[in-house]
Every structure is written in C-alpha cells, then in structure tokens.
Design a protein around this motif. Structure first.
Motif, PDB file in Angstrom:
ATOM      1  N   MET A   1       0.930  -1.118   0.075  1.00 35.28           N
ATOM      2  CA  MET A   1      -0.083   0.033   0.038  1.00 35.28           C
ATOM      3  C   MET A   1       0.886   1.118  -0.048  1.00 35.28           C
ATOM      4  N   THR A   2       0.404   2.351  -0.693  1.00 36.00           N
ATOM      5  CA  THR A   2       1.086   3.445  -0.589  1.00 36.00           C
ATOM      6  C   THR A   2      -0.117   4.696  -0.548  1.00 36.00           C
ATOM      7  N   GLU A   3       0.479   5.766   0.125  1.00 36.76           N
ATOM      8  CA  GLU A   3      -0.511   6.926   0.302  1.00 36.76           C
ATOM      9  C   GLU A   3       0.211   8.381   0.496  1.00 36.76           C
ATOM     10  N   ASP A   4      -0.574   9.280   0.344  1.00 35.23           N
ATOM     11  CA  ASP A   4       0.070  10.466   0.100  1.00 35.23           C
ATOM     12  C   ASP A   4      -1.187  11.501   0.695  1.00 35.23           C
ATOM     13  N   LYS A   5      -0.502  12.914   1.176  1.00 39.02           N
ATOM     14  CA  LYS A   5      -1.501  13.699   1.643  1.00 39.02           C
ATOM     15  C   LYS A   5      -0.903  15.056   1.280  1.00 39.02           C
TER      16      LYS A   5
ATOM     17  N   PHE B   1       1.096  22.457  -0.047  1.00 39.45           N
ATOM     18  CA  PHE B   1       2.316  21.739   0.686  1.00 39.45           C
ATOM     19  C   PHE B   1       1.889  20.433   0.930  1.00 39.45           C
ATOM     20  N   LYS B   2       2.974  19.522   1.357  1.00 38.73           N
ATOM     21  CA  LYS B   2       2.727  18.318   1.861  1.00 38.73           C
ATOM     22  C   LYS B   2       2.810  18.266   3.326  1.00 38.73           C
ATOM     23  N   LYS B   3       4.084  19.166   3.714  1.00 39.92           N
ATOM     24  CA  LYS B   3       4.318  19.448   5.205  1.00 39.92           C
ATOM     25  C   LYS B   3       4.398  20.953   5.245  1.00 39.92           C
TER      26      LYS B   3
ATOM     27  N   GLN C   1       1.475  26.447   8.661  1.00 39.00           N
ATOM     28  CA  GLN C   1       1.009  25.424   9.870  1.00 39.00           C
ATOM     29  C   GLN C   1      -0.292  25.804  10.573  1.00 39.00           C
ATOM     30  N   ARG C   2      -0.650  27.014  10.606  1.00 45.77           N
ATOM     31  CA  ARG C   2      -1.834  27.456  11.126  1.00 45.77           C
ATOM     32  C   ARG C   2      -2.878  27.083  10.184  1.00 45.77           C
ATOM     33  N   GLY C   3      -2.873  27.314   9.031  1.00 43.55           N
ATOM     34  CA  GLY C   3      -3.641  26.926   7.797  1.00 43.55           C
ATOM     35  C   GLY C   3      -3.884  25.470   8.030  1.00 43.55           C
ATOM     36  N   LYS C   4      -2.934  24.624   8.074  1.00 42.67           N
ATOM     37  CA  LYS C   4      -2.986  23.138   8.415  1.00 42.67           C
ATOM     38  C   LYS C   4      -3.885  22.839   9.612  1.00 42.67           C
TER      39      LYS C   4
END
Length: 307
Positions: free
Chosen positions: A146-150, A164-166, A173-176
C-alpha cells in the motif's frame, strides 16, 4: 429471400461481429465482468520493486480554483498473471475519485487522474497495489503493498493560495491546523453517529481511518503477527473493492455512485475476532462491512485450502 433466410443471415452477422470484438479486444468480456477482487496467500517469490501514490497541484485557474494531479504507479520484479491497483482519494474526508487499474501478464501499472478543486482542501489518497500469481496444480498466491499521500491547499482571502505536503512556515502550519480541526471534527461527528446507529461499543475496538492503514505494512496490527496482519488487510480490501469502490449497498446489495462517501473507518476488535468498516454514503445512509478474523490455525488451514 424468405424471412427464415434473413434471420439466419442476421444471426451469422451478429456472431461475426461479436467474434471480431473478442479477437480485437481480448479483455472486453473479462473487464466488464470483473466485479470481484480476491485475496490469496502471500507469495515470497515475487516482490514490488516500485510503488507510489502522489498528489500535486498542477494549475490554478483563478484566485479560488485550481487543478490537482493524482498519480499512481507500481512495478513487480517479474510478470504476474494479474496486476491490479485500487485507489481512493478524499477531499476533506469525502471520496472524490477512485482508481481501479488492472492488467494481465504484466509487471507495471500506471494511472493518472486530474481533479478540480476550490477553496482550501486536505487531499488524502491511498492505493492498494496487488499482484496475483498462478502456479501449476491450480496454486494461486499474491503479493500486496500500500502507498499513500497527503496534500494541503490553503486558500484564504488575505493571502495567495499555497500548497504543501508538510507545512514549512508558521502561516502554513496555522492553516493546516485549522483545516485539520474542522475536517477531523466533522469525521468524528460522522463516526459517532455510525457508532450510535449500529449500537457499537467503541471501547471494544481499535479505531483508525482507512488512510492510516498503510502504517501496518511494517508494524503489525495489535496482537497480530505481520503475516496475520497482511492477510487481514488483504481480505479487508476484498470488501472495500466490492462495496466501497463499486458502490454496492452493504445491506440491500443495490448499486449506487460511491462518490460522496465519507472516508471509511476501520474498527478492529480488541479480542481479534473481527473487524468492521464503517462509512456513510452521500445521502447519509450508514454502511457497515463485517470481516471475521480466523484464528492462526484456521488461517493456516484456509491457506492450504486456497492452494
């Protein structure tokens, strides 16, 4: 010409056309009829040398609209009788697209989907890569990974669109954190409603969203070996393929469009006897998959019987 002779000619022409279709498109029949995915005992003679799931922003239309590309790929070290990749992508906890790519006698699979988005979004994708291998004496085995992404897209009136991913800055960071809070709160509300609907004692289960299942490829499920974990996950994807991806109501067997389903949550019983998969359709109908987990000795017997 008599009516009888006309009918004979029509039947011959139809048969000829069908024969041409099956000759030119050998997968025509099997593709339309492929309504099941079956897990088989794990094969240690074949390996995945590559597998990936990737989401990226590819274009912005204006201040609020954008396009994403969702790509999946996988490759085994040798040809398999059947290669199959099954994937889901969620926007803010809701299914927006699926992939079901399969091919016979090949090593590689590759697929790409373009998606349209508006405003801020958390995009999560997970793919189940599968190889079915046939041996003499009707022995069938399989390999899976299995593979995944965000991927995050943050769009606010006071700042330009960012993705962004990170998170790399305080504003990202606040938006995330704000987006995560809103989405997770809604998913929790949905899951709590399903728990109440199906009268489930949540204290008896380990609970996690489907997108976190990939972590159990390298660390087994609670109280299980890695081999047992792989078997449980493989059989879980059988149910996800038939009911979630193909859009089959788990209670009536009627079909529907699965787009709009909430993200599935996996409930693994703490006594290791079964797991549940719960989710809600776009029209707010609760769905429940039940999978019994055989004991270790039963798993061995099942593997022998499948061989």
């Amino acid at each position: 010409m008599s009516n009888r002779n006309k009918k004979i000619i029509i039947y011959i022409c139809c048969a000829f056309i069908v024969a041409i279709i099956f000759y030119l498109f050998p997968h025509f029949y099997s593709t339309t009829m492929r309504e099941a995915f079956i897990y088989f005992p794990e094969d240690d003679q074949i390996e995945f040398i590559d597998a990936s799931t990737n989401i990226k922003l590819i274009d912005t239309k204006d201040e609020n609209e954008y396009y994403l590309e969702w790509k999946t790929a996988s490759e085994t070290d040798k040809k398999a009788y059947l290669r199959q990749d099954i994937g889901f992508i969620f926007e803010n906890g809701v299914l927006i697209s699926t992939q079901s790519e399969w091919r016979e006698k090949t090593k590689k699979l590759k697929n790409k989907v373009t998606l349209h988005g508006e405003d801020s979004g958390r995009y999560e994708a997970i793919t189940f890569h599968f190889a079915e291998v046939h041996y003499p004496d009707d022995i069938i085995k399989s390999k899976q990974i299995m593979t995944e992404d965000k991927h995050y897209v943050i769009d606010t009136p006071l700042s330009p669109l960012v993705d962004f991913k990170k998170a790399k800055s305080q504003s990202e960071q606040r938006g995330k954190e704000l987006l995560d809070s809103i989405i997770d709160q809604q998913l929790t509300y949905t899951v709590e409603g399903l728990i109440e609907q199906f009268k489930i004692n949540k204290e008896s289960y380990h609970i996690f969203p489907l997108t976190e299942i990939a972590q159990f490829q390298t660390e087994p499920l609670p109280s299980m070996s890695q081999e047992e974990t792989n078997a449980v996950i493989g059989r879980m994807w059988e149910g996800l393929y038939r009911y979630y991806l193909l859009g089959t109501n788990t209670f009536t067997e009627e079909t529907y469009d699965p787009i709009g389903n909430t993200m599935p949550f996996v409930f693994l019983s703490k006594d290791d006897t079964h797991l549940l998969v719960l989710y809600e359709t776009a029209d707010k109908k609760g769905q429940q998959l039940l999978q019994l987990i055989p004991k270790s000795e039963d798993n061995e017997n099942l593997s022998k019987n499948e061989q």
